[in-house]
Design an enzyme around this catalytic site. Structure first.
Site, PDB file in Angstrom:
ATOM      1  N   HIS A 119     -16.429 -23.162 -78.750  1.00  0.00           N
ATOM      2  CA  HIS A 119     -17.070 -24.388 -78.264  1.00  0.00           C
ATOM      3  C   HIS A 119     -18.517 -24.161 -77.831  1.00  0.00           C
ATOM      4  CE1 HIS A 119     -16.915 -23.224 -73.971  1.00  0.00           C
ATOM      5  NE2 HIS A 119     -15.791 -22.622 -74.298  1.00  0.00           N
ATOM      6  N   ASP A 120     -19.345 -25.131 -78.146  1.00  0.00           N
ATOM      7  CA  ASP A 120     -20.741 -25.200 -77.680  1.00  0.00           C
ATOM      8  C   ASP A 120     -21.626 -24.071 -78.209  1.00  0.00           C
ATOM      9  OD1 ASP A 120     -20.565 -27.560 -75.709  1.00  0.00           O
ATOM     10  OD2 ASP A 120     -18.980 -26.230 -74.990  1.00  0.00           O
ATOM     11  N   GLY A 137     -17.554 -18.909 -76.194  1.00  0.00           N
ATOM     12  CA  GLY A 137     -18.237 -20.172 -75.956  1.00  0.00           C
ATOM     13  C   GLY A 137     -19.713 -20.014 -75.621  1.00  0.00           C
TER      14      GLY A 137
END
Length: 256
Positions: A119-120, A137
């Site tokens: 994520h991200d 992440g």
């Protein structure tokens, strides 16, 4: 162009020149641009935007929920640019609202089999992730970087332009531009000379980068003193400035 055994949600936006193989599943709020090829058995969840001329191989899982305990079903996003090759078994997750709500991948990247992009993360252009490289992440990978097979990158790390990690590297700090690392923990091993040769820099630039590495890593100088000397000597060479910027912008500290 779309196999009769593929499952396409009615709210997905698929360009008429997209190819989708058997048993692939395309969910709602997925957009796929012109000329992209989705092989069989691919799962793409949304909200996900995929540009033109990408190729995604079988058993890849694209746009899935972030693997983060803080995630509670919020609407987050994945953006993928153009001309990327995403090989078998790759997993790419959407963002989280606690960060940018967005995972972003640029263009002309090669993501080899079984890599993971959490994520991200933000991947620039012309990056290569070799088989089983994994990003935690909020990792940022700059243009032209290469991560060798089974490289692991800790969350919030920043990997600089045209840097290189050897097979099995464990990256816990930022890697400056043009620097080559290996080991667990990853340590600097010199410049990414092969990558620099491919860029066809002038001899003046290559020599300046070599001297910059020596000042930074081989002279036992304090970091601020090394940066000061490099800046004074090579302030007119933009490639050296790219390396310095990748150091001064670091929040986690650099491999050194």
């Amino acid at each position: 162009m779309i196999h009769k055994l593929a499952s396409i949600h009615s709210k997905a936006k698929i360009h008429q020149e997209v190819s989708i193989g058997a048993y692939s599943v395309i969910g709602p709020e997925v957009e796929i641009g012109k000329g992209s090829k989705i092989h069989s058995h691919v799962v793409i969840e949304g909200p996900t935007s995929i540009g033109s001329d990408n190729e995604i191989f079988q058993f890849a899982s694209i746009g899935g929920d972030p693997q983060d305990k803080k995630y509670k079903g919020e609407k987050t996003y994945l953006e993928i640019g153009n001309e990327n090759v995403i090989r078998e078994g790759v997993t790419i997750n959407r963002g989280t609202v606690q960060e940018n709500s967005l995972t972003k991948i640029g263009s002309k990247n090669l993501i080899m089999a079984y890599c993971h992009v959490a994520h991200d993360c933000e991947i620039s252009d012309e990056v290569v992730l070799v088989n089983n490289a994994s990003l935690a992440g909020c990792v940022k990978i700059d243009k032209g970087a290469i991560l060798g097979g089974f490289t692991l990158v800790h969350q919030f790390c920043h990997v600089g332009q045209f840097s290189f990690s050897a097979m099995g590297s464990s990256v816990g700090k930022d890697i400056p531009a043009f620097v080559r690392v290996s080991g667990n923990p990853a340590l600097p091993r010199g410049l990414n000379t092969t990558g620099i040769k491919r860029l066809n820099f002038k001899k003046e630039v290559s020599d300046a980068l070599k001297e910059t590495y020596k000042i930074l890593y081989l002279r036992n100088l304090k970091l601020n003193d090394a940066i000061s000397e490099i800046t004074q000597r090579f302030n007119k060479i933009s490639e050296v400035q790219v390396l310095i910027d990748s150091i001064t912008s670091s929040d986690r500290g650099i491999v050194r």
